[in-house]
Design an enzyme around this catalytic site. Structure first.
Site, PDB file in Angstrom:
ATOM      1  N   LYS A  91       1.042  -7.175  -4.500  1.00 26.52           N
ATOM      2  CA  LYS A  91       1.286  -7.171  -3.053  1.00 26.52           C
ATOM      3  C   LYS A  91       0.005  -6.769  -2.323  1.00 26.52           C
ATOM      4  O   LYS A  91      -0.093  -5.701  -1.708  1.00 26.52           O
ATOM      5  CB  LYS A  91       2.422  -6.217  -2.702  1.00 26.52           C
ATOM      6  CG  LYS A  91       3.769  -6.625  -3.302  1.00 26.52           C
ATOM      7  CD  LYS A  91       4.844  -5.594  -2.982  1.00 26.52           C
ATOM      8  CE  LYS A  91       6.167  -5.955  -3.615  1.00 26.52           C
ATOM      9  NZ  LYS A  91       7.216  -4.931  -3.350  1.00 26.52           N
ATOM     10  N   THR A  92      -0.984  -7.633  -2.406  1.00 23.78           N
ATOM     11  CA  THR A  92      -2.287  -7.353  -1.819  1.00 23.78           C
ATOM     12  C   THR A  92      -2.524  -8.235  -0.598  1.00 23.78           C
ATOM     13  O   THR A  92      -1.789  -9.194  -0.350  1.00 23.78           O
ATOM     14  CB  THR A  92      -3.393  -7.590  -2.847  1.00 23.78           C
ATOM     15  OG1 THR A  92      -3.247  -8.906  -3.396  1.00 23.78           O
ATOM     16  CG2 THR A  92      -3.321  -6.570  -3.981  1.00 23.78           C
TER      17      THR A  92
END
Length: 311
Positions: free
Chosen positions: A150-151
């Site tokens: 989840k970047t």
């Protein structure tokens, strides 16, 4: 003692050959046409100081250096990457000198904001990673602390690098480095068993397969099908400990697998999930929404000749 990647080599050496093109793209984004401010200051040689203005872990040094290299400047560091910035050590105004940047005035100002943005974000991720890792080690956890995928789009390399400098595991870098079969994959395929078989057939021996399990029964099916890693997702702390113990005991000597726990873990609750049967704790809290470390870059001027550096 915390064993980290930075203790075993030079962090910059892990970056891919293409990483410098991202720096070029970010500079182009910030200066897509004329730089009137750069015209105003010209290219007279100047020296600037990088100030650390809040405490945290220093991370992102290669990116900072490359920004200024591409702007015709050089950087000399007075602090080591991965070290803890203590602003009260700087002597007044709550700041500490971390680096000296030398080059043409227009180059210094062209690179300033891009370099500071990268350093602030990367250091924030490293700081959150180190803080949680230290807390977990102090509580007796000896397993892996990992981030997630989840970047920020376009900024993953910097954020994953920050996790590494902070001492956390980066987890999978992208969809190609490990196959993670989540609920949507299973529902689309029909069953955990069929999904694992298909993934193993296509990925071959070199690609690990992880399965997200919502219950102990799903975890059993994943292990029986040959999953390398089983993620216990959104379990309660008590539920994790019971399920992990049962799974490790039930499959002892039959199947080798790792157990990962994820789903809502953060600094406030992660210690509640600690047990010797859990191999990996993963959380996006060490890189999503973390507080940045504050830096500024100020061109040095003779005393009394220009504005003072504000804190």
């Amino acid at each position: 003692m915390i064993d980290m990647a930075i203790d075993h080599g030079v962090p910059e050496h892990i970056l891919p050959a293409s990483w410098k093109t991202q720096i070029s793209a970010w500079l182009a984004e910030d200066t897509p046409s004329f730089d009137v401010g750069g015209f105003v200051v010209g290219n007279e040689p100047r020296t600037a100081t990088l100030w650390g203005k809040s405490s945290g872990i220093l991370a992102g040094v290669p990116f900072f250096n490359e920004v200024f290299t591409q702007c015709g400047c050089t950087v000399t560091w007075h602090a080591r990457e991965g070290s803890h910035i203590e602003t009260h050590q700087g002597g007044g105004k709550g700041k500490i000198a971390l680096a000296t940047v030398t080059g043409p005035a227009n180059g210094l100002l062209e690179g300033e904001r891009v370099a500071l943005n990268i350093l602030a974000r990367c250091s924030g991720v490293a700081s959150a990673s180190r803080r949680l890792l230290v807390n977990l080690r102090s509580a007796g956890y000896k397993g892996i602390l990992a981030g997630t995928r989840k970047t920020t789009p376009g900024f993953r390399l910097v954020e994953k690098y920050g996790m590494l400098i902070g001492g956390a595991d980066t987890h999978r870098m992208d969809l190609s480095t490990m196959t993670m079969l989540k609920d949507n994959h299973v529902w689309s395929r029909g069953s955990i068993t069929d999904a694992v078989k298909a993934a193993k057939a296509a990925g071959g021996f070199s690609l690990k397969v992880e399965v997200e399990a919502q219950s102990e029964e799903e975890a059993d099916e994943a292990i029986a099908a040959g999953a390398d890693i089983v993620m216990l997702d959104n379990f309660s702390p008590a539920g994790v400990k019971v399920a992990a113990k049962n799974l490790k005991e039930r499959w002892a000597g039959k199947k080798h697998f790792l157990l990962e726990v994820s789903g809502g873990l953060n600094e406030d609750n992660a210690e509640g999930y600690i047990c010797h049967d859990i191999d990996i704790l993963s959380t996006s809290s060490i890189h999503q929404g973390v507080r940045h470390v504050d830096f500024s870059l100020k061109i040095n001027v003779p005393e009394g000749k220009g504005p003072e550096e504000s804190s």
